[in-house]
Design a protein around this motif. Structure first.
Motif, mmCIF file in Angstrom:
data_model
loop_
_atom_site.group_PDB
_atom_site.id
_atom_site.type_symbol
_atom_site.label_atom_id
_atom_site.label_comp_id
_atom_site.label_asym_id
_atom_site.label_seq_id
_atom_site.Cartn_x
_atom_site.Cartn_y
_atom_site.Cartn_z
ATOM 1 N N VAL A 12 50.660 -39.117 15.382
ATOM 2 C CA VAL A 12 49.731 -37.993 15.516
ATOM 3 C C VAL A 12 48.386 -38.336 14.876
ATOM 4 O O VAL A 12 47.335 -37.948 15.391
ATOM 5 C CB VAL A 12 50.333 -36.711 14.890
ATOM 6 C CG1 VAL A 12 49.315 -35.603 14.806
ATOM 7 C CG2 VAL A 12 51.533 -36.252 15.704
ATOM 8 N N GLY A 20 45.434 -33.722 18.428
ATOM 9 C CA GLY A 20 46.411 -33.858 17.363
ATOM 10 C C GLY A 20 46.298 -32.898 16.204
ATOM 11 O O GLY A 20 47.143 -32.919 15.317
ATOM 12 N N LYS A 23 49.384 -30.532 15.822
ATOM 13 C CA LYS A 23 50.578 -31.321 15.521
ATOM 14 C C LYS A 23 50.524 -31.875 14.108
ATOM 15 O O LYS A 23 51.536 -31.897 13.394
ATOM 16 C CB LYS A 23 50.721 -32.462 16.527
ATOM 17 C CG LYS A 23 50.986 -31.985 17.935
ATOM 18 C CD LYS A 23 50.940 -33.133 18.909
ATOM 19 C CE LYS A 23 51.041 -32.611 20.339
ATOM 20 N NZ LYS A 23 50.877 -33.679 21.324
#
Length: 92
Positions: A12, A20, A23
Protein backbone atom coordinates in the motif's frame (compact mmCIF):
# COMPACT_ATOMS: atom_id res chain seq x y z
CA UNK A 1 0.02 -11.63 12.71
CA UNK A 2 2.33 -8.63 12.37
CA UNK A 3 4.27 -9.93 9.36
CA UNK A 4 1.25 -10.18 7.00
CA UNK A 5 0.15 -6.68 8.00
CA UNK A 6 3.66 -5.35 7.33
CA UNK A 7 3.68 -7.05 3.90
CA UNK A 8 0.36 -5.42 3.01
CA UNK A 9 1.58 -2.10 4.35
CA UNK A 10 4.62 -2.28 2.05
CA UNK A 11 2.36 -2.82 -0.95
CA UNK A 12 0.00 0.00 0.00
CA UNK A 13 2.88 2.38 0.73
CA UNK A 14 4.01 1.96 -2.89
CA UNK A 15 0.59 2.86 -4.31
CA UNK A 16 -0.37 6.26 -5.61
CA UNK A 17 -1.47 8.65 -2.86
CA UNK A 18 -5.13 8.88 -3.93
CA UNK A 19 -5.43 5.13 -4.35
CA UNK A 20 -3.70 4.06 -1.15
CA UNK A 21 -4.70 6.64 1.46
CA UNK A 22 -7.72 4.80 2.82
CA UNK A 23 -5.98 1.42 2.73
CA UNK A 24 -2.94 2.86 4.49
CA UNK A 25 -5.11 4.34 7.22
CA UNK A 26 -6.99 1.09 7.66
CA UNK A 27 -3.83 -1.04 7.93
CA UNK A 28 -2.16 1.34 10.36
CA UNK A 29 -5.27 1.34 12.56
CA UNK A 30 -5.36 -2.47 12.59
CA UNK A 31 -1.66 -2.59 13.49
CA UNK A 32 -2.16 -0.05 16.28
CA UNK A 33 -5.10 -2.00 17.74
CA UNK A 34 -2.99 -5.17 17.75
CA UNK A 35 -0.11 -3.45 19.49
CA UNK A 36 -2.29 -1.72 22.08
CA UNK A 37 -3.88 -5.05 22.99
CA UNK A 38 -0.55 -6.58 24.02
CA UNK A 39 1.00 -6.66 27.45
CA UNK A 40 4.39 -5.00 27.89
CA UNK A 41 6.45 -8.23 27.74
CA UNK A 42 4.74 -9.41 24.57
CA UNK A 43 4.95 -5.92 23.08
CA UNK A 44 8.73 -6.01 23.45
CA UNK A 45 8.82 -9.22 21.38
CA UNK A 46 6.25 -8.27 18.76
CA UNK A 47 7.49 -4.70 18.47
CA UNK A 48 10.72 -6.01 16.93
CA UNK A 49 8.69 -7.36 14.00
CA UNK A 50 7.32 -3.92 13.15
CA UNK A 51 9.27 -2.30 10.32
CA UNK A 52 9.81 1.11 11.87
CA UNK A 53 11.36 2.52 8.68
CA UNK A 54 8.19 1.62 6.79
CA UNK A 55 6.00 3.26 9.45
CA UNK A 56 8.14 6.40 9.24
CA UNK A 57 7.79 6.37 5.45
CA UNK A 58 4.01 6.15 5.82
CA UNK A 59 4.15 8.97 8.34
CA UNK A 60 6.08 11.24 6.01
CA UNK A 61 4.11 10.47 2.84
CA UNK A 62 0.55 10.45 4.12
CA UNK A 63 -1.57 13.51 3.37
CA UNK A 64 -3.98 12.68 6.21
CA UNK A 65 -3.29 14.08 9.70
CA UNK A 66 -5.21 11.17 11.26
CA UNK A 67 -3.03 8.63 9.47
CA UNK A 68 0.12 10.46 10.53
CA UNK A 69 -1.12 10.48 14.12
CA UNK A 70 -1.78 6.73 13.97
CA UNK A 71 1.73 6.12 12.61
CA UNK A 72 3.19 8.15 15.48
CA UNK A 73 1.20 6.10 17.98
CA UNK A 74 2.57 2.91 16.42
CA UNK A 75 6.11 4.23 16.75
CA UNK A 76 5.43 5.16 20.37
CA UNK A 77 4.12 1.64 21.01
CA UNK A 78 7.21 0.04 19.51
CA UNK A 79 9.59 2.27 21.44
CA UNK A 80 9.90 -0.46 24.09
CA UNK A 81 11.29 -2.84 21.48
CA UNK A 82 13.31 -0.33 19.43
CA UNK A 83 14.31 2.58 21.67
CA UNK A 84 17.48 3.34 19.69
CA UNK A 85 15.54 3.77 16.46
CA UNK A 86 13.19 6.26 18.07
CA UNK A 87 15.98 8.17 19.80
CA UNK A 88 18.23 8.45 16.76
CA UNK A 89 15.68 9.46 14.16
CA UNK A 90 14.01 12.76 13.60
CA UNK A 91 10.51 12.94 12.19
CA UNK A 92 9.76 16.07 10.19
Amino acid sequence: MIQPIMALLRKVANMEVEEGTYKLSLLLNVLLKLLLGLKEEKLREVGKEVDAELVVSCLRNSPSPDTRQTALKILASTALAKPDFILHNRFD
